[in-house]
Design a protein around this motif. Structure first.
Motif, PDB file in Angstrom:
ATOM      1  N   ILE A 287       0.938  -1.152   0.002  1.00 18.16           N
ATOM      2  CA  ILE A 287       0.020   0.243   0.175  1.00 18.16           C
ATOM      3  C   ILE A 287       1.010   1.422   0.143  1.00 18.16           C
ATOM      4  O   ILE A 287       0.693   2.080  -0.773  1.00 18.16           O
ATOM      5  N   ALA A 288       1.885   1.329   0.690  1.00 18.29           N
ATOM      6  CA  ALA A 288       2.858   2.357   0.847  1.00 18.29           C
ATOM      7  C   ALA A 288       3.433   2.642  -0.471  1.00 18.29           C
ATOM      8  O   ALA A 288       3.653   3.900  -0.853  1.00 18.29           O
ATOM      9  N   GLY A 289       3.894   1.749  -1.192  1.00 15.46           N
ATOM     10  CA  GLY A 289       4.451   1.790  -2.405  1.00 15.46           C
ATOM     11  C   GLY A 289       3.633   2.205  -3.576  1.00 15.46           C
ATOM     12  O   GLY A 289       3.924   2.998  -4.281  1.00 15.46           O
ATOM     13  N   GLY A 293       4.024   5.824  -5.332  1.00 16.60           N
ATOM     14  CA  GLY A 293       4.357   5.481  -6.878  1.00 16.60           C
ATOM     15  C   GLY A 293       3.354   6.292  -7.515  1.00 16.60           C
ATOM     16  O   GLY A 293       3.429   6.913  -8.748  1.00 16.60           O
ATOM     17  N   ALA A 294       2.122   6.314  -7.203  1.00 18.35           N
ATOM     18  CA  ALA A 294       0.913   7.328  -7.638  1.00 18.35           C
ATOM     19  C   ALA A 294       1.164   8.515  -7.582  1.00 18.35           C
ATOM     20  O   ALA A 294       0.924   9.670  -8.382  1.00 18.35           O
ATOM     21  N   THR A 295       1.525   9.168  -6.266  1.00 16.92           N
ATOM     22  CA  THR A 295       1.617  10.559  -5.955  1.00 16.92           C
ATOM     23  C   THR A 295       2.932  11.312  -6.050  1.00 16.92           C
ATOM     24  O   THR A 295       3.057  12.390  -6.024  1.00 16.92           O
ATOM     25  N   VAL A 391       0.583   0.926  -9.724  1.00 19.92           N
ATOM     26  CA  VAL A 391       0.760  -0.473  -9.838  1.00 19.92           C
ATOM     27  C   VAL A 391       2.276  -0.839  -9.470  1.00 19.92           C
ATOM     28  O   VAL A 391       2.695  -1.595  -8.918  1.00 19.92           O
ATOM     29  N   GLY A 392       3.139  -0.156 -10.359  1.00 15.65           N
ATOM     30  CA  GLY A 392       4.485  -0.287 -10.322  1.00 15.65           C
ATOM     31  C   GLY A 392       5.143  -0.191  -8.870  1.00 15.65           C
ATOM     32  O   GLY A 392       5.988  -0.826  -8.245  1.00 15.65           O
ATOM     33  N   GLY A 393       4.710   0.906  -8.263  1.00 15.72           N
ATOM     34  CA  GLY A 393       5.284   1.292  -6.916  1.00 15.72           C
ATOM     35  C   GLY A 393       4.872   0.246  -5.717  1.00 15.72           C
ATOM     36  O   GLY A 393       5.492  -0.098  -4.981  1.00 15.72           O
ATOM     37  N   ALA A 394       3.393  -0.353  -6.149  1.00 11.92           N
ATOM     38  CA  ALA A 394       3.013  -1.762  -5.280  1.00 11.92           C
ATOM     39  C   ALA A 394       3.945  -2.828  -5.301  1.00 11.92           C
ATOM     40  O   ALA A 394       4.429  -3.500  -4.441  1.00 11.92           O
ATOM     41  N   ILE A 395       4.384  -3.095  -6.613  1.00  9.10           N
ATOM     42  CA  ILE A 395       5.370  -4.240  -7.041  1.00  9.10           C
ATOM     43  C   ILE A 395       6.540  -3.999  -6.262  1.00  9.10           C
ATOM     44  O   ILE A 395       7.311  -4.917  -5.506  1.00  9.10           O
ATOM     45  N   ILE A 396       7.074  -2.720  -6.421  1.00 10.13           N
ATOM     46  CA  ILE A 396       8.415  -2.526  -5.795  1.00 10.13           C
ATOM     47  C   ILE A 396       8.604  -2.512  -4.294  1.00 10.13           C
ATOM     48  O   ILE A 396       9.367  -3.031  -3.753  1.00 10.13           O
ATOM     49  N   GLY A 397       7.355  -1.860  -3.610  1.00 11.69           N
ATOM     50  CA  GLY A 397       7.119  -1.817  -2.348  1.00 11.69           C
ATOM     51  C   GLY A 397       7.268  -3.051  -1.741  1.00 11.69           C
ATOM     52  O   GLY A 397       8.045  -3.638  -0.635  1.00 11.69           O
ATOM     53  N   GLN A 398       6.410  -4.252  -2.104  1.00 18.32           N
ATOM     54  CA  GLN A 398       6.148  -5.409  -1.761  1.00 18.32           C
ATOM     55  C   GLN A 398       7.413  -6.487  -1.995  1.00 18.32           C
ATOM     56  O   GLN A 398       7.969  -7.137  -1.114  1.00 18.32           O
ATOM     57  N   ALA A 399       8.334  -5.865  -2.948  1.00 16.68           N
ATOM     58  CA  ALA A 399       9.524  -6.642  -3.382  1.00 16.68           C
ATOM     59  C   ALA A 399      10.480  -6.302  -2.365  1.00 16.68           C
ATOM     60  O   ALA A 399      11.782  -6.916  -2.147  1.00 16.68           O
ATOM     61  N   GLY A 400      10.403  -5.041  -1.425  1.00 15.37           N
ATOM     62  CA  GLY A 400      11.382  -4.937  -0.560  1.00 15.37           C
ATOM     63  C   GLY A 400      12.810  -4.201  -1.286  1.00 15.37           C
ATOM     64  O   GLY A 400      13.387  -4.238  -0.588  1.00 15.37           O
TER      65      GLY A 400
END
Length: 639
Positions: A287-289, A293-295, A391-400
């Motif tokens: 969520i944070a990513g 990524g969106a903003t 979407v990209g930020g969520a993937i990057i955030g989840q990947a750590g």
């Protein structure tokens, strides 16, 4: 483009030199702090050639130029006294009326903007060293690695010293006193006190020893207060002794005060802000990513992103890595993808060219041309970029994914995200790829209001006349013309010129020539309209109205006229084949510059087409370009 001419127009547009309190620049923008924004003519500036757009954010009047902003900034220094430290450009904006959060952002951006270029370069080098050591290409114990790592890490280790310089300039303090204070924080005996862990005091007052290398907040606070103290001392101390008494007082007061108060306070505040953001990523990195990524690009638009840059730097200094910044990378690639989607969908030739060039610059981390010139004005593409960034930020955030050095997000700085074992790096690649593709596809599907080309109003005439001009969708009153080769050499398609402005035909159609000699002659009978002071380029208009630009080499303006000899002045009448310019190609190459020379019809839009007449080798005076006008048929009949 004449940078000095543009600089004069910008200075006039912001209300004149006396209306400017300070000026800095980042990668694409001139960031003015004005005494009265109402005196600036924003509408006129936005219509000026060479300016992408104008924004008022974070207490700054921002003129977005693009990649040539350093040249325009330097030109402003030549045509005005704005950059003179003794002039208005260096004075603190004490009575600006800017208050609250806006003033904080303005201060941060002014302090950090001058360092962003070298910070990005050092960050890239640090990332490449991480990759080289992880793959065993370089031995960390070897002297080669040590030397290169010193080059990469010196900026970050001595960051307080560099920030002392920019902060002193911002607040009108003595730069050398500020640097001395920063040096005291990094002095070996101070570091030894901290490492020893023993109790320290100053005349009995306890001092909490901290590590100040790579820190941000302590030195900024110290130099701001030092600047105020200096102004007070200079008012009350006699002229005969203040030049050495004021620095004495500043050092005796500020170094202990910084170690006792500003240092611990700044470090604790920086760590506290970082802890809050890290906690958000720990709670839900996905969520944070997605949110960042969106903003991120919206934060950039309002200049608020500068408030997070010290946090990124602080995390790397304290923890050796930062898990917040990587998600912002998705937003950069999302806007690049949205710009690509515009290029693929639009039928407007001018917009297609603009979108293509801004896509390229955005991929390398410079998003302002894409955002202000393409996606934001069209609205839907910008929204598509927000979705793709989320979407990209969520993937990057989840990947750590972690950042191990500082640098503006882009293709060249990807190595800064590659850490030990490469953990999280595949997630970064997946995230930026997803953000790029999703934004491009969404832009293409959602569409946008495609601007109508100016010549579209003339299209009905195409049904009645099959002349080349009408077949192209417009009627031109320009007569057909022909240009002869202004130099000898090998013909090169414009698409192969290593400069997007020429390769994209954004400046006009034509060809390029790799020189075989060092002579430029007139391509036709006409008048010299531009003779650049740097001598690297010139423009001639034919008697029939065709405008030819001859630009010797790429980025050769930086040679400042070296290796060039001009034989013309603006307004001169010339005959075809007349010598206009001489240059030393070998010395230009030795200086590190390409010599390939674009020959451009800069008013190509006034003609149906511009056709190359030569391939391979060409000699000076050979027929080079056929410039087809609206009366080509008539001209052909006369022949």
């Amino acid at each position: 483009m004449s940078y000095e001419k543009l600089a004069k127009e910008i200075v006039e547009g912001v209300g004149g030199e006396k209306n400017v309190d300070s000026l800095v620049h980042c990668a694409t923008r001139l960031r003015f702090v004005l005494k009265d924004n109402a005196k600036a003519d924003k509408a006129k500036l936005e219509k000026t050639d060479g300016i992408i757009t104008v924004k008022e954010n974070g207490g700054q009047f921002q003129v977005v130029i693009g990649n040539t902003v350093p040249e325009v900034y330097a030109a402003i220094g030549k045509v005005s006294g704005i950059l003179d430290e003794s002039g208005s450009g260096s004075k603190e904006k004490e009575k600006s009326g800017k208050k609250g959060f806006g003033s904080v952002i303005e201060v941060i951006s002014s302090i950090f903007a001058p360092l962003m270029g070298v910070m990005a370069g050092a960050g890239i080098l640090k990332g490449l060293l991480l990759i080289a050591s992880n793959f065993g290409w370089l031995d960390k114990a070897g002297s080669t690695y040590t030397i290169l790592y010193a080059a990469a890490d010196a900026l970050f280790y001595f960051l307080p010293v560099l920030l002392a310089v920019t902060t002193a300039r911002k607040f009108g303090g003595n730069t050398f006193t500020a640097v001395t204070i920063a040096g005291a924080l990094l002095y070996p005996s101070i570091i030894e006190l901290k490492n020893a862990g023993t109790a320290a005091d100053f005349f009995g007052i306890p001092v909490i020893m901290m590590s100040y290398s790579s820190t941000v907040i302590p030195i900024i606070l110290a130099v701001i207060v030092m600047s105020k103290l200096e102004k007070f001392c200079n008012r009350v101390i006699h002229e005969s002794v203040k030049n050495f008494v004021t620095p004495l007082i500043s050092l005796v007061v500020m170094v202990p005060l910084t170690l006792m108060v500003f240092g611990p306070f700044g470090v604790y505040v920086g760590n506290g802000i970082a802890s809050v953001l890290l906690a958000a990523f720990s709670f839900s990195p996905l969520i944070a990513g997605a949110i960042l990524g969106a903003t991120w690009q919206m934060l950039v638009i309002f200049g608020v992103h500068w408030g997070l840059i010290p946090v990124f730097i602080n995390n790397i200094a304290v923890y050796g890595k930062d898990g917040i910044k990587p998600a912002a990378t998705a937003s950069v690639f999302a806007q690049a993808g949205a710009s690509l989607g515009v290029m693929l969908r639009t039928k407007n030739k001018k917009l297609r060219t603009l979108a293509g060039s801004t896509t390229l610059s955005a991929l390398f981390g410079i998003t302002e041309p894409a955002v202000y010139g393409v996606t934001l004005p069209l609205k839907r593409p910008f929204i598509a970029g927000i979705i793709g960034g989320a979407v990209g930020g969520a993937i990057i955030g989840q990947a750590g994914t972690q950042a191990f050095a500082s640098g503006a997000p882009g293709l060249l700085t990807l190595p800064i995200f590659y850490g030990p074992g490469g953990q999280g790096f595949p997630g970064l690649i997946m995230g930026i790829t997803a953000s790029f593709l999703i934004s491009a596809v969404l832009t293409y599907i959602l569409g946008f209001k495609d601007p109508v080309e100016e010549e579209d109003t003339a299209k009905p005439a195409a049904d009645k006349d099959n002349t080349p001009a009408n077949a192209a969708g417009k009627v031109s009153d320009k007569a057909s013309d022909k240009a002869f080769s202004p130099l000898s050499g090998t013909v090169v398609p414009l698409s192969e010129v290593p400069d997007p402005a020429f390769a994209s035909e954004a400046m006009g159609k034509g060809v390029a020539i790799e020189p075989a000699s060092g002579r430029i002659v007139a391509p036709f009978d006409g008048t010299v309209t531009v003779a650049f002071k740097k001598k690297h380029a010139l423009a001639v208009v034919s008697d029939k109205g065709a405008e030819i630009l001859v630009h010797v080499g790429i980025d050769t303006v930086k040679l400042d006229g070296q290796h060039f000899t001009s034989h013309i002045q603006e307004g001169d009448r010339v005959k075809a084949g007349q010598l206009l310019l001489e240059f030393d190609a070998e010395k230009i190459k030795a200086a590190g510059y390409h010599t390939v020379t674009p020959i451009i019809v800069t008013n190509s839009h006034d003609y149906a087409d511009v056709l190359p007449l030569q391939q391979g080798q060409v000699r000076e005076g050979d027929e080079l370009l056929q410039i087809i006008g609206g009366n080509e048929t008539e001209d052909s009949d006369k022949k």
